[in-house]
Design a protein around this motif. Structure first.
Motif, PDB file in Angstrom:
ATOM      1  N   ALA A 182       3.114   4.908  40.179  1.00  0.00           N
ATOM      2  CA  ALA A 182       4.009   5.650  41.076  1.00  0.00           C
ATOM      3  C   ALA A 182       5.292   4.860  41.340  1.00  0.00           C
ATOM      4  N   THR A 183       5.164   3.553  41.500  1.00  0.00           N
ATOM      5  CA  THR A 183       6.342   2.712  41.715  1.00  0.00           C
ATOM      6  C   THR A 183       7.212   2.691  40.470  1.00  0.00           C
ATOM      7  N   LEU A 184       6.597   2.569  39.300  1.00  0.00           N
ATOM      8  CA  LEU A 184       7.350   2.624  38.037  1.00  0.00           C
ATOM      9  C   LEU A 184       8.088   3.953  37.930  1.00  0.00           C
ATOM     10  N   ARG A 185       7.405   5.055  38.230  1.00  0.00           N
ATOM     11  CA  ARG A 185       8.017   6.379  38.146  1.00  0.00           C
ATOM     12  C   ARG A 185       9.235   6.482  39.069  1.00  0.00           C
ATOM     13  N   ALA A 186       9.094   6.034  40.309  1.00  0.00           N
ATOM     14  CA  ALA A 186      10.197   6.100  41.271  1.00  0.00           C
ATOM     15  C   ALA A 186      11.367   5.216  40.826  1.00  0.00           C
ATOM     16  N   PHE A 187      11.069   4.012  40.363  1.00  0.00           N
ATOM     17  CA  PHE A 187      12.127   3.104  39.910  1.00  0.00           C
ATOM     18  C   PHE A 187      12.855   3.671  38.695  1.00  0.00           C
ATOM     19  N   SER A 188      12.103   4.236  37.755  1.00  0.00           N
ATOM     20  CA  SER A 188      12.710   4.719  36.509  1.00  0.00           C
ATOM     21  C   SER A 188      13.607   5.925  36.724  1.00  0.00           C
ATOM     22  N   ALA A 189      13.454   6.615  37.847  1.00  0.00           N
ATOM     23  CA  ALA A 189      14.298   7.778  38.130  1.00  0.00           C
ATOM     24  C   ALA A 189      15.764   7.383  38.325  1.00  0.00           C
ATOM     25  N   ASN A 190      16.022   6.117  38.636  1.00  0.00           N
ATOM     26  CA  ASN A 190      17.390   5.657  38.905  1.00  0.00           C
ATOM     27  C   ASN A 190      17.944   4.724  37.850  1.00  0.00           C
ATOM     28  N   ILE A 191      17.319   4.675  36.687  1.00  0.00           N
ATOM     29  CA  ILE A 191      17.812   3.807  35.618  1.00  0.00           C
ATOM     30  C   ILE A 191      18.858   4.569  34.815  1.00  0.00           C
ATOM     31  N   PRO A 192      20.018   3.953  34.599  1.00  0.00           N
ATOM     32  CA  PRO A 192      21.015   4.614  33.752  1.00  0.00           C
ATOM     33  C   PRO A 192      20.506   4.698  32.313  1.00  0.00           C
ATOM     34  N   ASN A 193      21.272   5.282  31.457  1.00  0.00           N
ATOM     35  CA  ASN A 193      20.878   5.479  30.063  1.00  0.00           C
ATOM     36  C   ASN A 193      20.847   4.141  29.328  1.00  0.00           C
ATOM     37  N   LEU A 194      19.720   3.420  29.490  1.00  0.00           N
ATOM     38  CA  LEU A 194      19.514   2.114  28.862  1.00  0.00           C
ATOM     39  C   LEU A 194      18.175   2.134  28.125  1.00  0.00           C
ATOM     40  N   PRO A 195      18.008   1.246  27.160  1.00  0.00           N
ATOM     41  CA  PRO A 195      16.695   1.151  26.502  1.00  0.00           C
ATOM     42  C   PRO A 195      15.619   0.735  27.503  1.00  0.00           C
ATOM     43  N   ILE A 196      14.448   1.359  27.375  1.00  0.00           N
ATOM     44  CA  ILE A 196      13.329   1.074  28.271  1.00  0.00           C
ATOM     45  C   ILE A 196      12.070   0.894  27.442  1.00  0.00           C
ATOM     46  N   GLN A 197      11.305  -0.124  27.787  1.00  0.00           N
ATOM     47  CA  GLN A 197       9.969  -0.350  27.236  1.00  0.00           C
ATOM     48  C   GLN A 197       9.006  -0.236  28.402  1.00  0.00           C
ATOM     49  N   ILE A 198       8.020   0.643  28.309  1.00  0.00           N
ATOM     50  CA  ILE A 198       6.983   0.748  29.327  1.00  0.00           C
ATOM     51  C   ILE A 198       5.732   0.063  28.790  1.00  0.00           C
ATOM     52  N   LEU A 199       5.178  -0.827  29.599  1.00  0.00           N
ATOM     53  CA  LEU A 199       4.025  -1.618  29.198  1.00  0.00           C
ATOM     54  C   LEU A 199       2.875  -1.377  30.178  1.00  0.00           C
ATOM     55  N   ALA A 200       1.792  -0.789  29.684  1.00  0.00           N
ATOM     56  CA  ALA A 200       0.600  -0.536  30.487  1.00  0.00           C
ATOM     57  C   ALA A 200      -0.368  -1.703  30.301  1.00  0.00           C
ATOM     58  N   MET A 201      -0.686  -2.395  31.379  1.00  0.00           N
ATOM     59  CA  MET A 201      -1.594  -3.542  31.319  1.00  0.00           C
ATOM     60  C   MET A 201      -3.021  -3.071  31.612  1.00  0.00           C
ATOM     61  N   THR A 202      -3.933  -3.352  30.656  1.00  0.00           N
ATOM     62  CA  THR A 202      -5.338  -2.980  30.789  1.00  0.00           C
ATOM     63  C   THR A 202      -6.197  -4.241  30.891  1.00  0.00           C
ATOM     64  N   ASP A 203      -7.446  -4.065  31.315  1.00  0.00           N
ATOM     65  CA  ASP A 203      -8.381  -5.191  31.372  1.00  0.00           C
ATOM     66  C   ASP A 203      -8.964  -5.513  30.006  1.00  0.00           C
ATOM     67  N   THR A 204      -9.131  -4.483  29.206  1.00  0.00           N
ATOM     68  CA  THR A 204      -9.733  -4.627  27.883  1.00  0.00           C
ATOM     69  C   THR A 204      -8.803  -3.966  26.884  1.00  0.00           C
ATOM     70  N   SER A 205      -9.213  -3.834  25.651  1.00  0.00           N
ATOM     71  CA  SER A 205      -8.361  -3.171  24.671  1.00  0.00           C
ATOM     72  C   SER A 205      -8.014  -1.775  25.170  1.00  0.00           C
ATOM     73  N   SER A 206      -6.876  -1.248  24.740  1.00  0.00           N
ATOM     74  CA  SER A 206      -6.423   0.051  25.238  1.00  0.00           C
ATOM     75  C   SER A 206      -7.425   1.154  24.931  1.00  0.00           C
TER      76      SER A 206
END
Length: 152
Positions: free
Chosen positions: A79-103
């Motif tokens: 939810a925090t990522l979603r809210a923050f990303s709403a205000n990012i200008p047109n720049l490259p973005i990499q989203i990284l999901a951190m898991t405990d085990t393999s995805s």
């Protein structure tokens, strides 16, 4: 690079792929630099590590892109990522999901992880961003190299 304070992984786990790079050095309390090839030119890339709350301090700086990290165990993280990303200008973005085990294991083992991985991928599609998962148990470089902190 933005992370949510209190997520169940360490900064070192997120940064370990960069810290293990041959030409990576810690350049400050919250930054690392590495030499790498972008296209055909060797460039110095600086990664500033911050919480989502602290990243607003860098809005006026020249930023070339964002790496947005979230935990697949916490809805608040996405939810925090979603809210923050709403205000990012047109720049490259990499989203990284951190898991405990393999995805794959995280996706099929836990309903919440499955939901948060699916939603994170949908956010990446909406933002025309890159999406990937990583495990929070990556190998680390020597402890003396890991003096980077998330600033709030």
């Amino acid at each position: 690079m933005c992370m949510l304070c209190g997520d169940p992984y360490s900064v070192e786990n997120v940064l370990s792929p960069l810290l293990n790079h041959q030409w990576c050095i810690v350049t400050g309390e919250n930054s690392i630099s590495l030499q790498t090839f972008l296209d055909e030119c060797k460039r110095r890339v600086e990664v500033i590590v911050s919480s989502y709350h602290g990243a607003n301090a860098f809005r006026e700086d020249l930023v070339h892109g964002f790496i947005l990290v979230y935990s697949t165990k916490r809805k608040a993280s996405l939810a925090t990522l979603r809210a923050f990303s709403a205000n990012i200008p047109n720049l490259p973005i990499q989203i990284l999901a951190m898991t405990d085990t393999s995805s794959a294991t995280a996706f099929f083992k836990s309903d919440i992880s499955q939901q948060l991985i699916t939603e994170g991928n949908a956010i990446a599609d909406r933002l025309q961003a890159h999406f990937m998962t990583s495990t929070a148990t990556c190998q680390q470089k020597s402890e003396s190299s890991l003096d980077v902190h998330v600033t709030t």
